[in-house]
Design an enzyme around this catalytic site. Sequence first.
Site, PDB file in Angstrom:
ATOM      1  N   LYS A  76       0.952  -1.412   0.000  1.00  0.00           N
ATOM      2  CA  LYS A  76      -0.084   0.063  -0.070  1.00  0.00           C
ATOM      3  C   LYS A  76       0.899   1.335  -0.074  1.00  0.00           C
ATOM      4  O   LYS A  76       1.910   1.136   0.463  1.00  0.00           O
ATOM      5  CB  LYS A  76      -1.009   0.081   1.383  1.00  0.00           C
ATOM      6  CG  LYS A  76      -2.007   1.051   1.105  1.00  0.00           C
ATOM      7  CD  LYS A  76      -2.925   0.832   2.511  1.00  0.00           C
ATOM      8  CE  LYS A  76      -4.165   1.976   2.437  1.00  0.00           C
ATOM      9  NZ  LYS A  76      -4.922   1.936   3.586  1.00  0.00           N
TER      10      LYS A  76
ATOM     11  N   SER B  52      -9.809   1.851   2.649  1.00  0.00           N
ATOM     12  CA  SER B  52      -8.867   2.557   1.968  1.00  0.00           C
ATOM     13  C   SER B  52      -7.745   1.763   0.974  1.00  0.00           C
ATOM     14  O   SER B  52      -7.241   2.170   0.066  1.00  0.00           O
ATOM     15  CB  SER B  52      -8.043   3.652   2.755  1.00  0.00           C
ATOM     16  OG  SER B  52      -7.366   2.870   3.702  1.00  0.00           O
TER      17      SER B  52
ATOM     18  N   SER C 216     -10.092  -0.527   6.944  1.00  0.00           N
ATOM     19  CA  SER C 216      -9.293  -0.435   5.656  1.00  0.00           C
ATOM     20  C   SER C 216      -8.709  -1.637   5.065  1.00  0.00           C
ATOM     21  O   SER C 216      -8.308  -1.291   3.659  1.00  0.00           O
ATOM     22  CB  SER C 216      -8.505   0.853   5.350  1.00  0.00           C
ATOM     23  OG  SER C 216      -9.110   1.876   5.299  1.00  0.00           O
TER      24      SER C 216
HETATM   25  N1  GLN Z   1     -13.394   4.143   5.976  1.00  0.00           N
HETATM   26  C1  GLN Z   1     -12.534   4.589   7.239  1.00  0.00           C
HETATM   27  C2  GLN Z   1     -12.140   6.095   7.192  1.00  0.00           C
HETATM   28  O1  GLN Z   1     -12.509   6.662   6.155  1.00  0.00           O
HETATM   29  C3  GLN Z   1     -11.537   3.700   7.629  1.00  0.00           C
HETATM   30  C4  GLN Z   1     -10.290   4.177   6.779  1.00  0.00           C
HETATM   31  C5  GLN Z   1      -9.003   3.268   7.378  1.00  0.00           C
HETATM   32  O2  GLN Z   1      -9.324   2.237   7.939  1.00  0.00           O
HETATM   33  N2  GLN Z   1      -7.716   3.648   6.919  1.00  0.00           N
HETATM   34  O3  GLN Z   1     -11.661   6.666   8.034  1.00  0.00           O
END
Ligand code: GLN
Length: 454
Positions: A60, A135, A159
């Site tokens: 990532k 994400s 995410s």
């Molecule tokens: N969807 C969540 C957010 O937007 C989780 C994001 C994540 O785990 N990095 O914060």
Amino acid sequence: LSVSDLVNASYERIGQVEDKVKAFLTLDEENARKTAQLLDEQLGKSDERGLLFGLPIGIKDNIVTEGVTTTCASQFLRNFNPVYDATVVRKLKEAQAVSVGKLNMDEFAMGGSNENSSFHTTYNPWNTEYVPGGSSGGSAAAVAAGEVYFSLGSDTGGSIRQPAAYCGIVGMKPTYGLVSRFGLVAFASSLDQIGPLSKNVEDSAYLLQAIAGHDPQDSTSANVNIPDYLSALTGDVQGLRIAVPKEYMGEGIDPQVREAVVSALKVLEGLGAVVEEVSLPHTEYAVASYYLLASSEASSNLARFDGVRYGVRADNPKNLLDLYLKSRSEGFGPEVKRRIMLGTYSLSSGYYDAYYLKAQKVRTLIKQDFDKVFEQYDVVIGPTAPTTAFKVGSQVDDPITMYLNDILTIPVNLAGIPAISVPCGLADGLPVGLQIIGKALDESTVLRVAHAYE
Ligand code: GLN
């Protein structure tokens, strides 16, 4: 089969599908081929093999890689070339995995669909009209599409698990502190964890084995012995006690998702596990508490992006303040700005007690909900997300709906405990994820249950 063959196969597959899936931000082909060659030479000379010897992996793009652009999918960092490797990257090299490139994500890991990437959207390999989740959407899509053997993602509020669920693969968020965050670009430091995404549970166990462990360069790293995760995969769940929170199976959960989870629980019952309903009463406050806390931490962490130290610097500033303002206005996308504003507001002296402190208290209550259930049960099981993947573009203008998708993954980050998402069937042709949540540092049980089920 040589390592070069594996790496060739990876790039060949990337060549075939990447224009449809768009999982990558950077391909690191020259380095990967060179590494493969070196490993092939070793193959002839000695019997020594790293734990992940020769396996093509994707990383990532919020995990820093020495000499390889690391953008966090942000225009702010489009030219950022780190001078060191994250601890997990160093460990991957020690385990002799081969990185083929950096994977797309929502900008600074803020989002759940990959539509917040400032470069391009990634598409769900099951059906490219749908989002891959986020994400770590690039990390999930690349594995699902067969472009890499496995990948690393990061999970602050879901995410890793949510994109794994949407793309029909396995994704695990380890206990907070199990995997070093050194070299992970911080979003919300008290919630962030790096973890594996893979096609099956065994591969995630291998990857976790390679990256877990104490790191003096991360002050929140847990100083504990790392068990042998592979030997936990016994297939035996006889007598295991499973709690199913009623809040995870009720209103707001797509009936087909619920049905898939119920069938999965029957499979586990068939294997000798005991399934009972419980309550995690503060679940409904998790999303509100998370978005305050995560945004507060983000507003503070992202203060380092000032146009001076990292990434892009705005042209022709009038003075120093203008340099900060212009660089940040141009560098950050709309979702990142929204979070910085929310976080700065909730940390401001007049509102701190009403918002930030209140959210911290709710966090403690959510953790206590889990503590209580774990006095009597080995794992908590429910869906990973309330629905399957949604259509590209269908929620971009509606941040609140987007935030509510995280209701089932966020409590786990707030409590700091481990959880895995494993595929449990399809609903309308799209994958459903089964979430298995465990006690702090009890990754072995989580992996054991996931492996017995899959
Ligand atoms: N969807 C969540 C957010 O937007 C989780 C994001 C994540 O785990 N990095 O914060």
